[in-house]
Design an enzyme around this catalytic site. Sequence first.
Site, PDB file in Angstrom:
ATOM      1  N   LYS A  25      46.519  51.607  46.641  1.00  0.00           N
ATOM      2  CA  LYS A  25      47.445  51.443  47.773  1.00  0.00           C
ATOM      3  C   LYS A  25      48.888  51.683  47.350  1.00  0.00           C
ATOM      4  O   LYS A  25      49.625  52.396  48.018  1.00  0.00           O
ATOM      5  CB  LYS A  25      47.372  50.016  48.352  1.00  0.00           C
ATOM      6  CG  LYS A  25      46.053  49.609  48.927  1.00  0.00           C
ATOM      7  CD  LYS A  25      46.157  48.271  49.657  1.00  0.00           C
ATOM      8  CE  LYS A  25      46.616  47.114  48.792  1.00  0.00           C
ATOM      9  NZ  LYS A  25      45.658  46.679  47.765  1.00  0.00           N
ATOM     10  N   ARG A 100      47.422  40.805  55.153  1.00  0.00           N
ATOM     11  CA  ARG A 100      46.278  40.483  54.304  1.00  0.00           C
ATOM     12  C   ARG A 100      45.376  39.429  54.945  1.00  0.00           C
ATOM     13  O   ARG A 100      44.363  39.063  54.364  1.00  0.00           O
ATOM     14  CB  ARG A 100      46.792  39.943  52.976  1.00  0.00           C
ATOM     15  CG  ARG A 100      46.645  40.927  51.809  1.00  0.00           C
ATOM     16  CD  ARG A 100      47.190  40.224  50.602  1.00  0.00           C
ATOM     17  NE  ARG A 100      46.762  40.715  49.349  1.00  0.00           N
ATOM     18  CZ  ARG A 100      47.506  41.470  48.536  1.00  0.00           C
ATOM     19  NH1 ARG A 100      48.674  41.909  48.935  1.00  0.00           N
ATOM     20  NH2 ARG A 100      47.064  41.791  47.344  1.00  0.00           N
ATOM     21  N   ARG A 139      45.685  48.956  34.378  1.00  0.00           N
ATOM     22  CA  ARG A 139      46.943  49.322  35.035  1.00  0.00           C
ATOM     23  C   ARG A 139      48.159  48.856  34.229  1.00  0.00           C
ATOM     24  O   ARG A 139      48.211  47.739  33.734  1.00  0.00           O
ATOM     25  CB  ARG A 139      46.981  48.693  36.428  1.00  0.00           C
ATOM     26  CG  ARG A 139      48.272  48.960  37.168  1.00  0.00           C
ATOM     27  CD  ARG A 139      48.117  48.754  38.631  1.00  0.00           C
ATOM     28  NE  ARG A 139      47.828  47.379  39.001  1.00  0.00           N
ATOM     29  CZ  ARG A 139      47.628  46.991  40.261  1.00  0.00           C
ATOM     30  NH1 ARG A 139      47.666  47.869  41.234  1.00  0.00           N
ATOM     31  NH2 ARG A 139      47.383  45.728  40.540  1.00  0.00           N
ATOM     32  N   ARG A 172      50.800  43.582  34.618  1.00  0.00           N
ATOM     33  CA  ARG A 172      51.046  42.445  35.506  1.00  0.00           C
ATOM     34  C   ARG A 172      50.201  41.276  35.054  1.00  0.00           C
ATOM     35  O   ARG A 172      49.029  41.464  34.730  1.00  0.00           O
ATOM     36  CB  ARG A 172      50.637  42.829  36.939  1.00  0.00           C
ATOM     37  CG  ARG A 172      51.726  43.519  37.709  1.00  0.00           C
ATOM     38  CD  ARG A 172      51.224  44.095  38.976  1.00  0.00           C
ATOM     39  NE  ARG A 172      50.400  43.173  39.776  1.00  0.00           N
ATOM     40  CZ  ARG A 172      49.989  43.446  41.007  1.00  0.00           C
ATOM     41  NH1 ARG A 172      50.337  44.580  41.583  1.00  0.00           N
ATOM     42  NH2 ARG A 172      49.250  42.592  41.676  1.00  0.00           N
ATOM     43  N   ARG A 183      41.094  37.507  42.721  1.00  0.00           N
ATOM     44  CA  ARG A 183      41.823  38.408  43.637  1.00  0.00           C
ATOM     45  C   ARG A 183      40.844  39.221  44.486  1.00  0.00           C
ATOM     46  O   ARG A 183      41.049  39.407  45.683  1.00  0.00           O
ATOM     47  CB  ARG A 183      42.742  39.342  42.851  1.00  0.00           C
ATOM     48  CG  ARG A 183      43.963  38.618  42.306  1.00  0.00           C
ATOM     49  CD  ARG A 183      44.743  39.498  41.361  1.00  0.00           C
ATOM     50  NE  ARG A 183      45.337  40.642  42.003  1.00  0.00           N
ATOM     51  CZ  ARG A 183      45.626  41.793  41.376  1.00  0.00           C
ATOM     52  NH1 ARG A 183      45.358  41.921  40.099  1.00  0.00           N
ATOM     53  NH2 ARG A 183      46.172  42.772  42.021  1.00  0.00           N
TER      54      ARG A 183
HETATM   55  P1  AMP Z   1      49.703  42.838  45.223  1.00  0.00           P
HETATM   56  O1  AMP Z   1      50.821  43.354  44.380  1.00  0.00           O
HETATM   57  O2  AMP Z   1      49.689  43.407  46.604  1.00  0.00           O
HETATM   58  O3  AMP Z   1      48.355  42.961  44.542  1.00  0.00           O
HETATM   59  O4  AMP Z   1      49.967  41.267  45.400  1.00  0.00           O
HETATM   60  C1  AMP Z   1      50.048  40.399  44.306  1.00  0.00           C
HETATM   61  C2  AMP Z   1      49.885  38.973  44.767  1.00  0.00           C
HETATM   62  O5  AMP Z   1      50.956  38.637  45.672  1.00  0.00           O
HETATM   63  C3  AMP Z   1      48.608  38.685  45.546  1.00  0.00           C
HETATM   64  O6  AMP Z   1      47.507  38.420  44.702  1.00  0.00           O
HETATM   65  C4  AMP Z   1      49.039  37.463  46.359  1.00  0.00           C
HETATM   66  O7  AMP Z   1      49.072  36.303  45.552  1.00  0.00           O
HETATM   67  C5  AMP Z   1      50.480  37.799  46.714  1.00  0.00           C
HETATM   68  N1  AMP Z   1      50.585  38.553  47.986  1.00  0.00           N
HETATM   69  C6  AMP Z   1      51.008  39.831  48.161  1.00  0.00           C
HETATM   70  N2  AMP Z   1      50.992  40.176  49.454  1.00  0.00           N
HETATM   71  C7  AMP Z   1      50.552  39.092  50.132  1.00  0.00           C
HETATM   72  C8  AMP Z   1      50.300  38.834  51.503  1.00  0.00           C
HETATM   73  N3  AMP Z   1      50.497  39.769  52.461  1.00  0.00           N
HETATM   74  N4  AMP Z   1      49.841  37.594  51.844  1.00  0.00           N
HETATM   75  C9  AMP Z   1      49.632  36.655  50.906  1.00  0.00           C
HETATM   76  N5  AMP Z   1      49.840  36.833  49.594  1.00  0.00           N
HETATM   77  C10 AMP Z   1      50.293  38.047  49.197  1.00  0.00           C
END
Ligand code: AMP
Length: 230
Positions: A25, A100, A139, A172, A183
């Site tokens: 994404k 989400r 990654r 990360r 996750r």
């Molecule tokens: P990502 O970089 O999109 O994989 O997001 C990393 C982490 O941020 C996720 O595992 C969640 O803990 C938090 N996070 C990101 N976007 C959201 C969202 N829309 N709603 C809730 N938590 C989020």
Amino acid sequence: MALEERPVGKLDRAVIFLGPPGSGKGTQAKELARYYAVPHLSTGDMLREHVASATPLGCKAKPIMERGELVPDSLVLKMVAERIDRPDCFHGFVFDGFPRTVAQAKYLAELLKRQGFRQPFVIHMVIPTSVLMKRLTGRRSCKIGGEIYNIYERPPKLDGVCDNDGGELIQRPDDREEVVAPRLNAYEKQTAPLVQFYRRFGALHDVNANRKVEDVQREIFELVSGMRGR
Ligand code: AMP
């Protein structure tokens, strides 16, 4: 479609990338946003910035993100509403990692309506769960420009160094093996229901994300460039 070409029209709506962690994404959303010259809105990046600056929101989100769980809607929604209210979002934007949950999607629908946008265009990144572990644990991203690599599939020329700007490549904390499973679990339980939610409106487009980045990108660009006027 060559990336150098400028689009004929403006994006003028929200594009949502929906898919599990590791489906690509971020990579695809960033390129699409760059092409249309609109903001790339990654809620994960926004939250990581809050964590890095130790804001009150960042301090609340940090332990939740470290466990691989979703940050509560009450915290995320306000952050998103404030962001899309800024003038640079006037001609549309590309979401990566938002919405989400169904509650987030419903809230977004209201926000978009209030700001005069049409319903969002949703790209669903379809990929077998079996390939995600390798994608996520492999990654690495550049500390300076954010360029994303994968040590197995798309390694940098020099170990640990960004090809573009020489920045250090970092992992990360939530891409460590032990955090990946929760996750993926959170995706299945809380986010996957959004596929049906958006499919009902006819606004969702499935894309096979288990291909080379360039091939996935070509299909996405064709889909999005064909949507104008619809
Ligand atoms: P990502 O970089 O999109 O994989 O997001 C990393 C982490 O941020 C996720 O595992 C969640 O803990 C938090 N996070 C990101 N976007 C959201 C969202 N829309 N709603 C809730 N938590 C989020």
